[in-house]
Design a protein around this motif. Structure first.
Motif, PDB file in Angstrom:
ATOM      1  N   LEU A  38      11.556   6.535  18.288  1.00 23.84           N
ATOM      2  CA  LEU A  38      10.379   6.578  17.417  1.00 23.84           C
ATOM      3  C   LEU A  38      10.661   5.915  16.077  1.00 23.84           C
ATOM      4  O   LEU A  38       9.801   5.210  15.521  1.00 23.84           O
ATOM      5  CB  LEU A  38       9.925   8.024  17.211  1.00 23.84           C
ATOM      6  N   VAL A  39      11.861   6.116  15.539  1.00 26.42           N
ATOM      7  CA  VAL A  39      12.225   5.484  14.262  1.00 26.42           C
ATOM      8  C   VAL A  39      12.258   3.971  14.409  1.00 26.42           C
ATOM      9  O   VAL A  39      11.745   3.222  13.564  1.00 26.42           O
ATOM     10  CB  VAL A  39      13.586   6.021  13.764  1.00 26.42           C
ATOM     11  N   VAL A  40      12.864   3.492  15.496  1.00 27.33           N
ATOM     12  CA  VAL A  40      12.916   2.045  15.739  1.00 27.33           C
ATOM     13  C   VAL A  40      11.510   1.470  15.886  1.00 27.33           C
ATOM     14  O   VAL A  40      11.189   0.406  15.323  1.00 27.33           O
ATOM     15  CB  VAL A  40      13.760   1.757  16.995  1.00 27.33           C
ATOM     16  N   ALA A  41      10.654   2.178  16.637  1.00 28.20           N
ATOM     17  CA  ALA A  41       9.276   1.712  16.794  1.00 28.20           C
ATOM     18  C   ALA A  41       8.555   1.664  15.453  1.00 28.20           C
ATOM     19  O   ALA A  41       7.784   0.739  15.169  1.00 28.20           O
ATOM     20  CB  ALA A  41       8.524   2.619  17.769  1.00 28.20           C
ATOM     21  N   GLY A  42       8.823   2.670  14.606  1.00 31.10           N
ATOM     22  CA  GLY A  42       8.213   2.677  13.275  1.00 31.10           C
ATOM     23  C   GLY A  42       8.659   1.503  12.430  1.00 31.10           C
ATOM     24  O   GLY A  42       7.855   0.876  11.721  1.00 31.10           O
ATOM     25  N   PHE A  43       9.960   1.165  12.499  1.00 29.10           N
ATOM     26  CA  PHE A  43      10.467   0.025  11.736  1.00 29.10           C
ATOM     27  C   PHE A  43       9.872  -1.291  12.240  1.00 29.10           C
ATOM     28  O   PHE A  43       9.543  -2.183  11.445  1.00 29.10           O
ATOM     29  CB  PHE A  43      11.993  -0.031  11.814  1.00 29.10           C
ATOM     30  N   LEU A  44       9.727  -1.414  13.547  1.00 28.80           N
ATOM     31  CA  LEU A  44       9.131  -2.634  14.100  1.00 28.80           C
ATOM     32  C   LEU A  44       7.681  -2.784  13.649  1.00 28.80           C
ATOM     33  O   LEU A  44       7.231  -3.884  13.296  1.00 28.80           O
ATOM     34  CB  LEU A  44       9.200  -2.608  15.629  1.00 28.80           C
ATOM     35  N   LEU A  45       6.939  -1.669  13.665  1.00 22.86           N
ATOM     36  CA  LEU A  45       5.553  -1.713  13.208  1.00 22.86           C
ATOM     37  C   LEU A  45       5.485  -2.009  11.712  1.00 22.86           C
ATOM     38  O   LEU A  45       4.630  -2.787  11.255  1.00 22.86           O
ATOM     39  CB  LEU A  45       4.870  -0.381  13.521  1.00 22.86           C
ATOM     40  N   ALA A  46       6.396  -1.396  10.929  1.00 26.71           N
ATOM     41  CA  ALA A  46       6.424  -1.649   9.487  1.00 26.71           C
ATOM     42  C   ALA A  46       6.741  -3.110   9.192  1.00 26.71           C
ATOM     43  O   ALA A  46       6.213  -3.696   8.233  1.00 26.71           O
ATOM     44  CB  ALA A  46       7.447  -0.738   8.817  1.00 26.71           C
ATOM     45  N   ASN A  47       7.597  -3.713  10.010  1.00 23.79           N
ATOM     46  CA  ASN A  47       7.924  -5.132   9.834  1.00 23.79           C
ATOM     47  C   ASN A  47       6.693  -6.008  10.005  1.00 23.79           C
ATOM     48  O   ASN A  47       6.435  -6.910   9.192  1.00 23.79           O
ATOM     49  CB  ASN A  47       8.996  -5.526  10.838  1.00 23.79           C
ATOM     50  N   LEU A  48       5.898  -5.720  11.053  1.00 27.48           N
ATOM     51  CA  LEU A  48       4.667  -6.487  11.267  1.00 27.48           C
ATOM     52  C   LEU A  48       3.701  -6.320  10.103  1.00 27.48           C
ATOM     53  O   LEU A  48       3.101  -7.295   9.624  1.00 27.48           O
ATOM     54  CB  LEU A  48       3.998  -6.033  12.564  1.00 27.48           C
ATOM     55  N   ILE A  49       3.544  -5.084   9.628  1.00 32.41           N
ATOM     56  CA  ILE A  49       2.601  -4.816   8.537  1.00 32.41           C
ATOM     57  C   ILE A  49       3.057  -5.507   7.252  1.00 32.41           C
ATOM     58  O   ILE A  49       2.253  -6.136   6.547  1.00 32.41           O
ATOM     59  CB  ILE A  49       2.454  -3.296   8.322  1.00 32.41           C
ATOM     60  N   CYS A  50       4.341  -5.401   6.936  1.00 30.76           N
ATOM     61  CA  CYS A  50       4.853  -6.016   5.704  1.00 30.76           C
ATOM     62  C   CYS A  50       4.719  -7.537   5.737  1.00 30.76           C
ATOM     63  O   CYS A  50       4.313  -8.160   4.742  1.00 30.76           O
ATOM     64  CB  CYS A  50       6.312  -5.616   5.497  1.00 30.76           C
ATOM     65  N   MET A  51       5.052  -8.150   6.869  1.00 29.48           N
ATOM     66  CA  MET A  51       4.912  -9.591   6.977  1.00 29.48           C
ATOM     67  C   MET A  51       3.467 -10.023   6.893  1.00 29.48           C
ATOM     68  O   MET A  51       3.142 -11.059   6.305  1.00 29.48           O
ATOM     69  CB  MET A  51       5.522 -10.081   8.291  1.00 29.48           C
ATOM     70  N   ARG A  52       2.579  -9.200   7.450  1.00 24.15           N
ATOM     71  CA  ARG A  52       1.141  -9.515   7.368  1.00 24.15           C
ATOM     72  C   ARG A  52       0.674  -9.472   5.920  1.00 24.15           C
ATOM     73  O   ARG A  52      -0.126 -10.329   5.480  1.00 24.15           O
ATOM     74  CB  ARG A  52       0.351  -8.512   8.227  1.00 24.15           C
ATOM     75  N   ILE A  53       1.144  -8.489   5.170  1.00 19.32           N
ATOM     76  CA  ILE A  53       0.755  -8.371   3.749  1.00 19.32           C
ATOM     77  C   ILE A  53       1.311  -9.538   2.943  1.00 19.32           C
ATOM     78  O   ILE A  53       0.634 -10.109   2.076  1.00 19.32           O
ATOM     79  CB  ILE A  53       1.250  -7.032   3.168  1.00 19.32           C
ATOM     80  N   LEU A  54       2.549  -9.939   3.228  1.00 20.34           N
ATOM     81  CA  LEU A  54       3.186 -11.016   2.463  1.00 20.34           C
ATOM     82  C   LEU A  54       2.496 -12.357   2.649  1.00 20.34           C
ATOM     83  O   LEU A  54       2.458 -13.176   1.716  1.00 20.34           O
ATOM     84  CB  LEU A  54       4.670 -11.118   2.857  1.00 20.34           C
ATOM     85  N   VAL A  55       1.973 -12.598   3.847  1.00 18.69           N
ATOM     86  CA  VAL A  55       1.372 -13.906   4.116  1.00 18.69           C
ATOM     87  C   VAL A  55      -0.143 -13.875   3.969  1.00 18.69           C
ATOM     88  O   VAL A  55      -0.810 -14.884   4.233  1.00 18.69           O
ATOM     89  CB  VAL A  55       1.737 -14.394   5.529  1.00 18.69           C
ATOM     90  N   ASN A  56      -0.697 -12.757   3.550  1.00 18.83           N
ATOM     91  CA  ASN A  56      -2.154 -12.651   3.357  1.00 18.83           C
ATOM     92  C   ASN A  56      -2.497 -13.191   1.975  1.00 18.83           C
ATOM     93  O   ASN A  56      -2.699 -12.446   1.016  1.00 18.83           O
ATOM     94  CB  ASN A  56      -2.607 -11.206   3.507  1.00 18.83           C
ATOM     95  N   ILE A  57      -2.575 -14.498   1.871  1.00 19.03           N
ATOM     96  CA  ILE A  57      -2.796 -15.181   0.592  1.00 19.03           C
ATOM     97  C   ILE A  57      -4.297 -15.437   0.405  1.00 19.03           C
ATOM     98  O   ILE A  57      -4.935 -16.056   1.258  1.00 19.03           O
ATOM     99  CB  ILE A  57      -2.007 -16.498   0.534  1.00 19.03           C
ATOM    100  N   LYS A  58      -4.828 -14.968  -0.698  1.00 16.46           N
ATOM    101  CA  LYS A  58      -6.246 -15.172  -0.984  1.00 16.46           C
ATOM    102  C   LYS A  58      -6.441 -16.516  -1.665  1.00 16.46           C
ATOM    103  O   LYS A  58      -5.761 -16.835  -2.645  1.00 16.46           O
ATOM    104  CB  LYS A  58      -6.768 -14.057  -1.903  1.00 16.46           C
ATOM    105  N   VAL A  59      -7.357 -17.310  -1.147  1.00 15.36           N
ATOM    106  CA  VAL A  59      -7.644 -18.643  -1.720  1.00 15.36           C
ATOM    107  C   VAL A  59      -9.006 -18.603  -2.380  1.00 15.36           C
ATOM    108  O   VAL A  59      -9.978 -18.221  -1.740  1.00 15.36           O
ATOM    109  CB  VAL A  59      -7.608 -19.720  -0.619  1.00 15.36           C
TER     110      VAL A  59
END
Length: 322
Positions: free
Chosen positions: A301-322
């Motif tokens: 469950l911890v590993v799954a949480g980290f994998l999901l957190a990785n997707l969310i963090c990367m999504r936030i980082l590349v969500n650039i408003k133009v």
């Protein structure tokens, strides 16, 4: 430790249900709802003998029916996306499709798995709703992307029409005839509504809000300001076309720059799962010694949480408003 077959069956059933949605849609409406036709749907309906008022009523009904059903509990999360995608199915028909897909998924789960009745029922309902949502979301993204790409060409066509002396309503009619779907039918609706007495600026504002497009709002504001304050509409729209095209190029550049980060996030989250499958195929008993320990499930469950957190963090980082 052997790989259970049931998750694979669940995935295959969901894919089959997702494909069924498109199949049902094409069976009911055929090529008339395709976004790849050179002749837009409005002109196709007119050429088949339908009256202009009849076509306008039909398209107006399709363009507003989903937003009127936002009060329906399950349908509320689909309404805005369905409106952007301009799904020809009515809300009631979409709910019927969900029920049909849920029934098909339930039959598949009953035949292919040994899950209990409650699990099969719950999973089949989730699959029916999720398949329609994924399908609508894909349609909406494709349609909005095509409209954004067509809009600069449409505005430039309006500019050329205005510069040769045509009134703005005639420029709209030219755009409605020359531009394919999805924008062609949308502009044709604006032209028809203005012909029946609706203010062009109000019609453009309504379309911009329905599609939730910033560039379309710019067009509506430009036309409204010219109507109230005067000025050279051709020059205003020419500048607007350049701004829209520049924004479109900037969007493409941002997508190209952030593509590596997006795919890196997906790869880093998906690689451990692929490695798990590969290890189990190469050595099925690899995890047998640790499966019985108390920390195995919490660690997973911890590993799954980290994998999901990785997707969310990367999504936030590349969500650039133009």
């Amino acid at each position: 430790m052997s790989i259970p077959i049931e998750p694979l069956i669940y995935g295959l059933i969901f894919i089959a249900v997702l494909v069924m949605v498109e199949g049902i849609y094409l069976t009911v409406f055929g090529k008339s709802i395709s976004l790849n036709n050179r002749v837009n749907r409005r002109l196709d309906m007119l050429e088949k003998g339908a009256g202009r008022e009849e076509v306008m009523d039909q398209l107006r009904k399709e363009m507003s029916q989903h937003l009127k059903s936002r009060s329906v509990p399950i349908y509320s999360m689909l309404a805005e996306k369905a409106q952007m995608a301009n799904i020809a199915f009515s809300p009631a028909q979409l709910i019927m499709v969900m029920c049909l897909l849920a029934a098909v998924a339930f039959m598949g789960l009953t035949i292919g798995t040994g899950a209990s009745l409650a699990i099969r029922g719950g999973v089949s309902v989730v699959m029916g709703v999720a398949a329609v949502f994924v399908w609508i979301n894909g349609k909406a993204k494709k349609r909005m992307s095509m409209i954004a790409e067509q809009l600069p060409d449409a505005v430039e066509l309006m500019v050329r029409s205005l510069r040769v002396g045509h009134p703005f309503t005639s420029a709209l009619n030219i755009v409605a005839k020359e531009i394919p779907d999805p924008l062609g039918s949308e502009m044709g609706m604006i032209a028809d509504e203005s012909a029946y007495g609706r203010d062009v600026g109000d019609a453009l504002k309504a379309m911009a809000e329905r599609l939730d497009m910033q560039d379309m709002r710019f067009l509506a504001v430009a036309v409204t300001i010219q109507q109230t304050s005067g000025g050279n509409l051709a020059e205003i729209l020419d500048g607007l076309a350049k701004v829209i095209r520049s924004r479109f190029k900037l969007f493409r550049r941002v997508n190209a720059i952030t593509a590596e980060a997006k795919w890196s996030g997906k790869f880093l989250s998906g690689f451990p799962l692929l490695a798990l499958v590969g290890i189990n195929i190469a050595q099925p008993n690899y995890y047998d010694d640790v499966m019985g320990t108390a920390v195995f499930v919490p660690a997973c469950l911890v590993v799954a949480g980290f994998l999901l957190a990785n997707l969310i963090c990367m999504r936030i980082l590349v969500n650039i408003k133009v």
